[in-house]
Design a protein around this motif. Sequence first.
Motif, PDB file in Angstrom:
ATOM      1  N   LEU A 204       0.804  -1.217   0.000  1.00  0.00           N
ATOM      2  CA  LEU A 204       0.000   0.000   0.000  1.00  0.00           C
ATOM      3  C   LEU A 204       0.840   1.271   0.000  1.00  0.00           C
ATOM      4  CD1 LEU A 204      -2.798  -0.922   2.586  1.00  0.00           C
ATOM      5  CD2 LEU A 204      -2.895  -1.062   0.101  1.00  0.00           C
ATOM      6  N   GLY A 205       2.124   1.132   0.306  1.00  0.00           N
ATOM      7  CA  GLY A 205       2.970   2.321   0.362  1.00  0.00           C
ATOM      8  C   GLY A 205       2.787   3.122   1.632  1.00  0.00           C
ATOM      9  N   TRP A 206       2.045   2.570   2.593  1.00  0.00           N
ATOM     10  CA  TRP A 206       1.866   3.256   3.872  1.00  0.00           C
ATOM     11  C   TRP A 206       3.070   3.025   4.769  1.00  0.00           C
ATOM     12  CZ3 TRP A 206      -3.670   2.213   6.208  1.00  0.00           C
ATOM     13  CH2 TRP A 206      -4.639   2.732   5.339  1.00  0.00           C
ATOM     14  N   GLN A 207       3.259   3.934   5.688  1.00  0.00           N
ATOM     15  CA  GLN A 207       4.143   3.728   6.827  1.00  0.00           C
ATOM     16  C   GLN A 207       3.274   3.941   8.065  1.00  0.00           C
ATOM     17  OE1 GLN A 207       7.137   2.525   6.743  1.00  0.00           O
ATOM     18  NE2 GLN A 207       7.250   2.574   4.498  1.00  0.00           N
ATOM     19  N   PRO A 208       2.545   2.897   8.501  1.00  0.00           N
ATOM     20  CA  PRO A 208       1.569   3.058   9.572  1.00  0.00           C
ATOM     21  C   PRO A 208       2.154   3.714  10.826  1.00  0.00           C
ATOM     22  CG  PRO A 208       1.338   0.901   8.565  1.00  0.00           C
ATOM     23  CD  PRO A 208       2.597   1.504   7.996  1.00  0.00           C
ATOM     24  N   THR A 209       1.348   4.570  11.435  1.00  0.00           N
ATOM     25  CA  THR A 209       1.780   5.285  12.636  1.00  0.00           C
ATOM     26  C   THR A 209       1.381   4.558  13.914  1.00  0.00           C
ATOM     27  OG1 THR A 209      -0.264   6.576  12.513  1.00  0.00           O
ATOM     28  CG2 THR A 209       1.720   7.524  11.513  1.00  0.00           C
ATOM     29  N   ARG A 210       0.479   3.575  13.791  1.00  0.00           N
ATOM     30  CA  ARG A 210       0.033   2.886  15.000  1.00  0.00           C
ATOM     31  C   ARG A 210      -0.625   1.551  14.632  1.00  0.00           C
ATOM     32  NH1 ARG A 210      -1.670   4.650  20.331  1.00  0.00           N
ATOM     33  NH2 ARG A 210      -3.367   3.375  21.189  1.00  0.00           N
ATOM     34  N   TYR A 211      -0.278   0.502  15.393  1.00  0.00           N
ATOM     35  CA  TYR A 211      -0.956  -0.788  15.306  1.00  0.00           C
ATOM     36  C   TYR A 211      -1.701  -0.974  16.625  1.00  0.00           C
ATOM     37  CZ  TYR A 211       1.923  -1.870  11.229  1.00  0.00           C
ATOM     38  OH  TYR A 211       2.521  -1.837   9.996  1.00  0.00           O
ATOM     39  N   GLU A 212      -2.986  -1.264  16.542  1.00  0.00           N
ATOM     40  CA  GLU A 212      -3.821  -1.271  17.743  1.00  0.00           C
ATOM     41  C   GLU A 212      -4.618  -2.564  17.825  1.00  0.00           C
ATOM     42  OE1 GLU A 212      -5.930   2.496  19.211  1.00  0.00           O
ATOM     43  OE2 GLU A 212      -7.585   1.303  18.345  1.00  0.00           O
ATOM     44  N   TRP A 213      -4.817  -3.037  19.062  1.00  0.00           N
ATOM     45  CA  TRP A 213      -5.681  -4.200  19.263  1.00  0.00           C
ATOM     46  C   TRP A 213      -6.770  -3.852  20.251  1.00  0.00           C
ATOM     47  CZ3 TRP A 213      -7.382  -7.359  23.236  1.00  0.00           C
ATOM     48  CH2 TRP A 213      -8.035  -8.539  22.830  1.00  0.00           C
ATOM     49  N   ASP A 214      -7.999  -4.284  19.906  1.00  0.00           N
ATOM     50  CA  ASP A 214      -9.162  -4.015  20.737  1.00  0.00           C
ATOM     51  C   ASP A 214     -10.053  -5.248  20.719  1.00  0.00           C
ATOM     52  OD1 ASP A 214     -11.073  -1.806  21.994  1.00  0.00           O
ATOM     53  OD2 ASP A 214     -12.264  -2.978  20.559  1.00  0.00           O
ATOM     54  N   PRO A 215     -10.698  -5.599  21.855  1.00  0.00           N
ATOM     55  CA  PRO A 215     -11.552  -6.794  21.876  1.00  0.00           C
ATOM     56  C   PRO A 215     -12.702  -6.739  20.872  1.00  0.00           C
ATOM     57  CG  PRO A 215     -11.086  -6.057  24.110  1.00  0.00           C
ATOM     58  CD  PRO A 215     -10.560  -4.991  23.184  1.00  0.00           C
ATOM     59  N   TYR A 216     -13.149  -5.549  20.517  1.00  0.00           N
ATOM     60  CA  TYR A 216     -14.265  -5.423  19.585  1.00  0.00           C
ATOM     61  C   TYR A 216     -13.789  -5.379  18.128  1.00  0.00           C
ATOM     62  CZ  TYR A 216     -18.379  -3.567  17.215  1.00  0.00           C
ATOM     63  OH  TYR A 216     -19.429  -3.384  16.347  1.00  0.00           O
ATOM     64  N   TYR A 217     -12.859  -4.511  17.823  1.00  0.00           N
ATOM     65  CA  TYR A 217     -12.393  -4.336  16.450  1.00  0.00           C
ATOM     66  C   TYR A 217     -11.335  -5.359  16.045  1.00  0.00           C
ATOM     67  CZ  TYR A 217     -14.750   0.183  15.900  1.00  0.00           C
ATOM     68  OH  TYR A 217     -15.691   1.177  15.774  1.00  0.00           O
ATOM     69  N   TYR A 222      -3.369   2.338  11.767  1.00  0.00           N
ATOM     70  CA  TYR A 222      -3.573   3.769  11.571  1.00  0.00           C
ATOM     71  C   TYR A 222      -2.520   4.309  10.605  1.00  0.00           C
ATOM     72  CZ  TYR A 222      -6.829   3.988  15.525  1.00  0.00           C
ATOM     73  OH  TYR A 222      -7.899   3.822  16.365  1.00  0.00           O
ATOM     74  N   ASN A 223      -2.996   5.110   9.682  1.00  0.00           N
ATOM     75  CA  ASN A 223      -2.116   5.855   8.800  1.00  0.00           C
ATOM     76  C   ASN A 223      -2.424   7.330   9.047  1.00  0.00           C
ATOM     77  OD1 ASN A 223      -0.218   6.339   6.767  1.00  0.00           O
ATOM     78  ND2 ASN A 223      -1.817   6.459   5.193  1.00  0.00           N
TER      79      ASN A 223
END
Length: 282
Positions: A204-217, A222-223
């Motif tokens: 995708l050419g992204w450099q993600p700013t955050r990887y997140e884990w949540d029980p729902y999602y 994040y980009n």
Amino acid sequence: MSNPRRSSRLISRKPRGRAPLGVRSTTPMVRPTLRTILRNMLLNGKLAALGLLLVGIGSLIVVFRSPAFVVGELEIEGNRSVDAATISQLANLQGISIWDIDPAEVAARISQNPYVATASVQLRIPARVLVRVQERQAAVVWNMGGTNYEVTAGGEVLGLATSITTATLVIYDTRTIPISAGSYIDTDALNLAQTLYLRIPKELGWQPTRYEWDPYYGVSVYNDTNQAVFGRLAEQQVSLDLKLATLQQVQASNTVWTFIDLRPEKPYYRPQATPTPTAGSQ
């Protein structure tokens, strides 16, 4: 009294004898016929040995070129980021006899994939090939309540992280439950985050700013202010490849969005971000 004439004839007669050494006789040699050669070979056993040799060569040709030894099954183990079809294409063994395969060559071709760290190939008679791959993995830190914990590839918490580099994958847990050394975090989230960490920058050419884990999602990436929800790796409803392809299409269409949920069969997006629900978290 001897006759002088007869004596002179005897003296003048040249002596007969064998040809001097080193002088080849011009007398033609008798060549044995084919029938004679075959009879002699039959008597001394050479003909039988020749027959066995020819039968053996013919049998080997039949065995090595038999369709029963043409590769029809490729078993792949250890892949997560790279799908089986890609590995099979790199191996390029369709229609190849197992006797013509060089395992080292095949492993080298598979290792050309940027997600593969090492690969090994084993041949199993009559026509099976086992491919084991070890994918590249990032050093992972699990962030819980603002505290960084070092975790293993199996999800075990080792303790507080002592250092974080730019090559470290930090996964932010939205919960505030304390964890300690010896406990385990969600391995599905760990594996999916590592896979996305490898694939998103390249695809995708992204450099993600955050990887997140949540029980729902589940896992979100994040980009900057954009949140893409990937859910769980074990979900069978929508494959990870399809989720990435959908995100590529949305990105290419220049659609304005700040939140996109890739989990449903029909993904949806919103122009505004949605607060991460944590109700029911334990």
